[in-house]
Design a protein around this motif. Structure first.
Motif, mmCIF file in Angstrom:
data_model
loop_
_atom_site.group_PDB
_atom_site.id
_atom_site.type_symbol
_atom_site.label_atom_id
_atom_site.label_comp_id
_atom_site.label_asym_id
_atom_site.label_seq_id
_atom_site.Cartn_x
_atom_site.Cartn_y
_atom_site.Cartn_z
ATOM 1 N N ASN A 171 0.796 -1.179 -0.124
ATOM 2 C CA ASN A 171 0.159 0.050 -0.038
ATOM 3 C C ASN A 171 0.853 1.513 -0.077
ATOM 4 O O ASN A 171 0.257 2.353 -0.512
ATOM 5 N N GLU B 15 -4.913 -2.673 -6.746
ATOM 6 C CA GLU B 15 -4.718 -1.394 -6.648
ATOM 7 C C GLU B 15 -4.680 -1.154 -5.025
ATOM 8 O O GLU B 15 -5.043 -2.269 -4.405
ATOM 9 N N THR B 16 -4.234 -0.131 -4.546
ATOM 10 C CA THR B 16 -4.014 0.153 -3.276
ATOM 11 C C THR B 16 -5.259 0.998 -2.953
ATOM 12 O O THR B 16 -5.702 1.820 -3.779
ATOM 13 N N PRO B 17 -5.654 1.224 -1.465
ATOM 14 C CA PRO B 17 -5.068 0.267 -0.764
ATOM 15 C C PRO B 17 -5.909 -0.982 -0.831
ATOM 16 O O PRO B 17 -7.032 -1.170 -1.347
ATOM 17 N N ASN C 132 -9.746 -3.667 -7.834
ATOM 18 C CA ASN C 132 -9.692 -2.058 -7.754
ATOM 19 C C ASN C 132 -9.536 -1.725 -6.204
ATOM 20 O O ASN C 132 -9.417 -2.539 -5.241
ATOM 21 N N ALA C 133 -9.320 -0.447 -6.055
ATOM 22 C CA ALA C 133 -9.052 0.022 -4.554
ATOM 23 C C ALA C 133 -9.915 -0.384 -3.522
ATOM 24 O O ALA C 133 -11.000 -0.433 -3.647
ATOM 25 N N GLY C 134 -9.305 -0.631 -2.539
ATOM 26 C CA GLY C 134 -10.188 -0.798 -1.244
ATOM 27 C C GLY C 134 -10.872 -2.419 -1.033
ATOM 28 O O GLY C 134 -11.312 -2.518 -0.046
ATOM 29 N N PRO D 186 -14.299 -1.576 -6.900
ATOM 30 C CA PRO D 186 -13.822 -0.996 -5.558
ATOM 31 C C PRO D 186 -14.547 -1.464 -4.182
ATOM 32 O O PRO D 186 -15.703 -1.697 -4.540
#
Length: 176
Positions: free
Chosen positions: A29, A57-59, A77-79, A98
């Motif tokens: 991250n 992806e981060t986080p 994706n993020a999250g 996400p």
């Protein structure tokens, strides 16, 4: 935990494994992205297995990491959060939107036993070419078969057949 029996999640050996995962996730991250390595080295080393060209992806968050297996070209994706107290298998070309959450732990229904940290771990499997919409939650023991689509915000409480689209809470198949 691995045998699918009730276990205590408040355990020193499991704490060590969770700490190792937190370190790898922190590196992922907070590291500088490398376009030549789509999957960060810290997660690549942590996961049970991973295919080629996976991108997270981060986080990102996972409980242990050692129970996660990714096919080729998996995208998260993020999250995204994976609480992998049991095996989590994600097939080739599957995509997670996400804030998708995958849970393997199921806590005891008896409040006294739940207070003692008793839980059971059930595997989650996503087949190939699965698409999980943003904010969806996949619960313990669920299999989402090849080509299925889970709509954004859905809560998947039972298996999803191949090629089927599900939406809602609890997730239900769309007609046609």
């Amino acid at each position: 935990m691995q045998a699918g029996d009730w276990y205590c999640c408040i355990d020193s050996e499991l704490s060590v494994l969770r700490h190792q995962a937190r370190l790898a996730v922190h590196q992922h991250n907070h590291g500088t992205p490398d376009p030549g390595e789509p999957l960060s080295p810290s997660l690549a080393a942590l996961f049970a297995e991973h295919g080629q060209n996976c991108l997270i992806e981060t986080p990102f968050h996972c409980a242990y990491g050692i129970n996660i297996t990714l096919g080729d070209q998996v995208y998260m994706n993020a999250g995204c959060t994976i609480l992998d107290s049991a095996p989590v298998r994600i097939g080739d070309r599957s995509m997670l939107g996400p804030n998708v959450q995958i849970y393997c732990a199921d806590h005891h229904r008896d409040p006294a036993l739940r207070a003692k940290g008793l839980e059971v771990a059930r595997p989650v499997t996503l087949g190939s070419d699965v698409w999980i919409g943003g904010g969806a939650i996949v619960l313990p023991g669920v299999t989402v078969n090849d080509g299925a689509i889970v709509g954004a915000g859905a809560v998947v409480t039972r298996d999803v057949e191949a090629g089927v689209r599900v939406v809602g809470n609890p997730a239900r198949a769309l007609p046609g």
